[in-house]
Design an enzyme around this catalytic site. Structure first.
Site, mmCIF file in Angstrom:
data_model
loop_
_atom_site.group_PDB
_atom_site.id
_atom_site.type_symbol
_atom_site.label_atom_id
_atom_site.label_comp_id
_atom_site.label_asym_id
_atom_site.label_seq_id
_atom_site.Cartn_x
_atom_site.Cartn_y
_atom_site.Cartn_z
ATOM 1 N N GLU A 1 0.827 -1.209 0.000
ATOM 2 C CA GLU A 1 0.000 0.000 0.000
ATOM 3 C C GLU A 1 0.866 1.266 0.000
ATOM 4 O OE1 GLU A 1 -2.701 -0.681 3.344
ATOM 5 O OE2 GLU A 1 -4.077 -1.724 1.997
ATOM 6 N N ASP B 1 -8.459 -8.854 4.241
ATOM 7 C CA ASP B 1 -8.178 -7.685 5.078
ATOM 8 C C ASP B 1 -9.217 -7.540 6.185
ATOM 9 O OD1 ASP B 1 -7.075 -5.385 5.992
ATOM 10 O OD2 ASP B 1 -7.517 -4.161 4.233
ATOM 11 N N GLU C 1 -12.461 -1.872 12.256
ATOM 12 C CA GLU C 1 -12.497 -1.188 10.960
ATOM 13 C C GLU C 1 -13.634 -1.690 10.077
ATOM 14 O OE1 GLU C 1 -8.901 -1.560 8.686
ATOM 15 O OE2 GLU C 1 -9.724 -0.468 6.981
#
Ligand code: GCU
Length: 707
Positions: free
Chosen positions: A305, A384, A412
C-alpha cells in the site's frame, strides 16, 4: 509510582472493587525485582482501601527480624526462595517447595496456583509469572479464598502477545491521529509530540497486563515522516513510554520505514544488501538499545500500500527482513515483518489477478529463508479483516518460518465501535481451525510453534491492532472493551471459550460495582454480545463476500463501492448470480493454496461451508445452500434478521435502564451507539436487499418490503 487511574477515565476491567477479596486479607509477597514490586504495590493499594495487610519479603531482607506471625491468606512468591525465608517454619509449606507442581517449571511467565490449609498460593519461577498470577486471583475474587485447590499450572500458550497501535505521531490529514481509530486521539501522541499523559499510559499498561498482553508497538505501520524520527531524535519519547510499560511486563516495539536510511540520513539507497545500509541499521539498532535496553524490535510493512520495501532494489522480502534481523540480533530483538503485500493498483477488468492469492504467492516460496529472529506477521484471513474470511493459506505454508497471526481488535470492518460486535467467537474459530484437517495442528499451535506445532519452527505469537484511544471509555463504545480484553485472554489461552471470557470481563468490569443482583445485567450483556459477530455478519456482506462498504472510511453499505476500483475486491454480481470463482478448475486457483482436505472442500460448491460459498464460488441466485435456502433468499433473510437483532439489542438495553446496574453516563453512551447501530443496520438491510432484488428480480419468499 501510583497505579491510580487518571480522573475521568473508566476503570474498564480493573475497578478498585475487583480487588476487594485480596484487599481485605493478609498477603505475603516474596521476591525481588521490578515486577514483584508491581505485585506488592497492587496488593498494598487494595489493602489500603479494604483494610487488609501485606508483608513484603525480599531475599536481601533474609536474616532481618521478621515480625509477622506467618499466617497469611494469600502468598505470592518466587519459587525456591534462597536464602530461606525468615520465620520459615511458620510460613506456608508450599513456600518450602511443597505443594508445587513437581516436574513442570512455570517458565518466564507462568505460575502455579493452589490452595491448601486456608492459604492461597501463587508460585512463579520468574517475576512476570507472579504478576499474571496476581491477576488470576483478582479474576477469581472471593472464590480464590474458599475450599482447597489442587495445584494448577498456568502458562501462556504463545510467548508473544502483542498489540500494534496504528497511532500517528503527527495528525495524518486523512487518517487523523489514529489510523482506523474509533476512540478519539492517541494515548501516546498528539499533534506531532508525546502527550506526556503517562498516568493514562500506566493505566493502560495495567489493563493489558491483566489481560495477558506482553508487547506493544507504539506507532502506525504506515510510517510517515515524523514517525521515522522515532528512531533518532525522538528516542527519548520511546524510552519514556517503555519505562511506563516495563513494570507491567510489557516490551515496546517500533514500526519503522524501510527507507529510513534514505529519509533520515540521505543515503543514496535503502538496498538491504548494500554495506552502508546494513551498517546504518546496525548503528540504529544499537542506538535504540542504548535508550531502551529491553526494546522488543521492529515492525515493518514493506512493499505494501505504497510503503517502501526491498522490491525497489530487486531484493526479496527475506533479504529485507534478514538485514533488519541481523541488526537486532546482538540485542535479542525481533523483526515483525508483515505479509500484507498485494497489488493495490490492479485493473478491475483483469480477472486473473486475485488479491486473496497475493500473500501466499509472495511468501510461501521464501519458507526457510528467514532468520530465526524474523517473525512473519500474517493477517488471519487472505484479504483484510473482513467479518468473514477463510483462514489465510499462508499459515499452513511455512513450517520453517516463525509465524505470528494478526487480528484486528479495532473494528475497521466490523462496525467501527458504533455496532456491538464481540469478536471473541471469530478469533476463537480462527485459532481452533485445523489447516491440515482433523487431528492436525491448529492455527493457535502454529502461532505457538515448537512442540505444539509438531516440532516446527518456534512460534511468532499473536498480534492485534489495538482499539483504544483517549476516549473516557478507552474504546468509544464501552462494550468494545470486551474485544481488547478477549484478545489478551485468548492469546494466553486460545482454547478458552469466548463466551466464558466475555463472562469474565462482565464479572470484572460491571459486577464489582453493581449494588444488588447483577444477573439482569449479565443476561442482558450476554444476549446483546454473545452472538453479535454473527449478527453483524448477517447485517452486512453475505456468505463470505466481504467489502460491500463505503470506500475510504469503510463504514456503512455500498455494494458496488469497491467493484470497479484498483484495490481488487469484487463480488461480480450480475443478473444471474454472484460470488468470486477462486477454484482451480475454472477460477483464480486460490483454493489450491490450501493443503488437503481444505483445498478439496473449498474447491467444491457442494462441500464448501455456506458462510464461505461466495468467497470461493460464483453461483446462480437460485443455488441451494447446505442450509436448504437459496442464495438470494438467504441474503434477504439474513439482512432482515440482522436489522431486527439490532433493534432487539436496543430494546434490551433500554429495558435494563440506567441507575443501579449501570452508571448513567455509560448507559447513555451505549444507548447512543445502539441508536446508530439500529439506523445503520436498517440501511444495510435496505441497500443490500434492494440491490440484489433489482439484479436478480427474485422476490422475497415472505413478501417483506424491499425498497
Ligand atoms: C487495512 C487498513 C489500512 C491499514 C492496512 C494494514 O487495509 O484499511 O488502514 O494500513 O489494513 O494492515 O496495513
Amino acid at each position: 509510582m501510583t497505579t491510580h487511574r487518571p480522573a475521568g477515565v473508566h476503570a474498564a476491567w480493573l475497578p478498585p472493587e475487583a480487588f476487594r477479596a485480596i484487599g481485605s486479607r493478609r498477603t505475603l509477597v516474596h521476591g525481588a525485582g521490578l515486577l514483584v514490586g508491581t505485585v506488592h504495590q497492587e496488593v498494598e493499594q487494595a489493602c489500603a482501601r479494604y483494610g487488609g495487610a501485606v508483608v513484603r519479603l525480599e531475599p536481601r531482607t533474609a536474616g532481618e527480624p521478621y515480625d509477622g506471625d506467618g499466617t497469611f491468606d494469600l502468598v505470592l512468591a518466587l519459587s525456591a526462595p534462597e536464602p530461606p525465608l525468615p520465620g520459615a517454619a511458620q510460613v506456608p509449606a508450599c513456600l518450602r517447595g511443597e505443594g508445587r507442581h513437581p516436574a513442570q517449571p512455570t517458565g518466564d511467565e507462568g505460575y502455579t496456583l493452589a490452595r491448601q490449609g486456608g492459604v492461597t498460593v501463587v508460585l512463579a519461577d520468574a517475576p512476570a509469572g507472579l504478576l499474571y498470577g496476581l491477576f488470576h486471583v483478582v479474576r477469581l475474587g472471593e472464590s480464590a479464598f474458599g475450599g482447597d485447590r489442587a495445584p494448577e499450572l498456568h502458562r501462556p500458550a504463545v510467548r508473544s502477545r502483542m498489540l500494534d497501535h496504528w497511532d500517528n505521531v503527527d495528525v495524518h490529514p486523512v487518517m487523523g491521529q489514529v489510523e482506523r481509530g474509533y476512540s478519539g486521539g492517541s494515548i501516546f501522541w498528539r499533534d506531532g509530540a508525546p502527550r506526556g499523559d503517562l498516568a493514562r499510559v500506566r493505566a493502560y499498561a495495567r489493563l493489558l497486563a491483566a489481560s495477558g498482553v506482553n508487547a506493544v508497538a507504539l506507532n502506525n505501520v504506515n510510517v510517515h515522516a515524523t514517525e521515522t524520527r522515532l528512531l533518532t531524535d525522538r528516542l527519548g519519547d520511546v524510552a519514556a513510554l517503555a519505562d511506563v510499560f516495563r513494570p507491567y511486563g510489557i516490551r515496546v516495539h517500533l514500526s519503522v520505514g524501510f527507507a529510513s536510511p534514505v529519509v533520515l540520513d540521505g543515503l543514496p539507497t535503502a538496498d538491504p544488501l548494500d554495506r552502508e545500509v546494513r551498517a546504518w541499521w546496525a548503528e540504529a539498532a544499537g542506538r535504540v538499545y542504548r535508550a531502551v535496553p529491553d526494546f522488543g524490535g521492529f515492525v515493518v510493512k514493506a512493499d505494501s500500500e505504497g510503503q517502501p520495501g526491498p522490491f525497489t532494489y530487486g531484493r526479496s522480502h527475506a533479504d529485507g527482513a534478514n538485514m533488519l534481523a541481523e541488526a537486532l540480533a546482538p540485542f535479542g530483538g525481533v523483526v515483525h515483518w508483515r505479509a500484507f503485500v498485494y497489488d493495490h493498483q490492479q485493473d478491475w477488468r483483469d480477472r486473473s489477478t486475485d488479491r486473496a492469492r497475493a500473500a501466499f504467492d509472495h511468501f510461501a516460496p521464501l519458507d526457510g529463508e528467514f532468520h530465526s529472529n524474523v517473525v512473519l506477521q500474517v493477517k488471519h484471513g487472505p484479504m483484510d479483516f473482513q467479518v468473514r474470511e477463510p483462514v489465510s493459506p499462508v499459515i499452513a505454508a511455512m513450517p520453517a518460518t516463525r509465524l505470528a497471526v494478526e487480528f484486528q481488535v479495532t473494528q475497521e470492518y466490523t462496525g467501527q465501535q458504533q455496532h456491538v460486535c464481540y469478536l471473541g467467537p471469530m478469533w476463537s474459530e480462527v485459532l481452533g481451525f485445523r489447516p491440515w484437517g482433523a487431528d492436525a495442528p491448529t492455527v493457535a499451535a502454529v502461532a505457538a510453534g515448537g512442540a505444539a506445532y509438531g516440532g516446527g519452527a518456534e512460534g511468532g505469537g499473536l498480534v492485534a491492532v489495538s482499539n483504544v484511544g483517549d476516549d473516557p471509555y478507552w474504546t468509544g463504545h464501552p462494550l468494545a472493551q470486551a474485544n481488547l480484553y478477549a484478545f489478551g485472554r485468548l492469546a494466553w489461552e486460545p482454547r478458552a471459550d469466548p463466551v466464558a471470557v466475555l463472562d469474565e470481563w462482565i464479572d470484572l468490569t460491571f459486577v464489582p460495582v453493581v449494588s444488588g443482583d447483577p444477573e439482569p445485567l449479565r443476561s442482558t450483556l450476554h444476549a446483546m454480545m454473545d452472538g453479535s459477530w454473527r449478527s453483524y455478519e448477517r447485517c452486512t456482506a453475505p456468505l463470505g463476500i466481504g467489502f460491500m462498504v463505503r470506500p475510504g472510511h469503510h463504514y456503512g453499505p455500498d455494494v458496488d463501492g469497491y467493484e470497479y476500483t484498483p484495490w481488487g475486491t469484487y463480488h461480480f454480481a450480475d443478473r444471474d448470480g454472484l460470488g468470486v470463482d477462486r477454484t482451480r478448475a475454472s477460477g483464480t486457483g486460490f483454493a489450491g493454496q490450501y493443503p488437503a482436505p481444505w483445498s478439496e472442500v473449498y474447491e467444491s460448491p457442494e462441500r464448501c461451508p455456506d458462510e464461505l460459498l461466495l468467497f470461493f464460488h460464483h453461483v446462480p441466485y437460485g443455488h441451494v445452500l447446505r442450509s436448504g435456502s437459496t442464495v438470494v433468499q438467504h441474503i434477504y433473510d439474513t439482512h432482515f434478521a440482522g436489522a431486527e437483532e439490532a433493534a432487539e439489542s436496543r430494546r434490551l438495553w433500554q429495558k435494563l435502564g440506567a441507575g443501579g446496574l449501570v452508571e448513567p453516563a455509560l448507559h447513555a453512551r451505549v444507548a447512543e451507539r445502539l441508536d446508530e447501530q439500529v439506523r445503520s443496520a436498517e440501511e444495510w438491510q435496505d441497500q443490500v436487499n434492494a440491490y440484489f432484488f433489482r439484479k436478480s428480480g427474485v422476490p422475497d419468499a415472505h413478501g417483506r418490503r424491499i425498497p
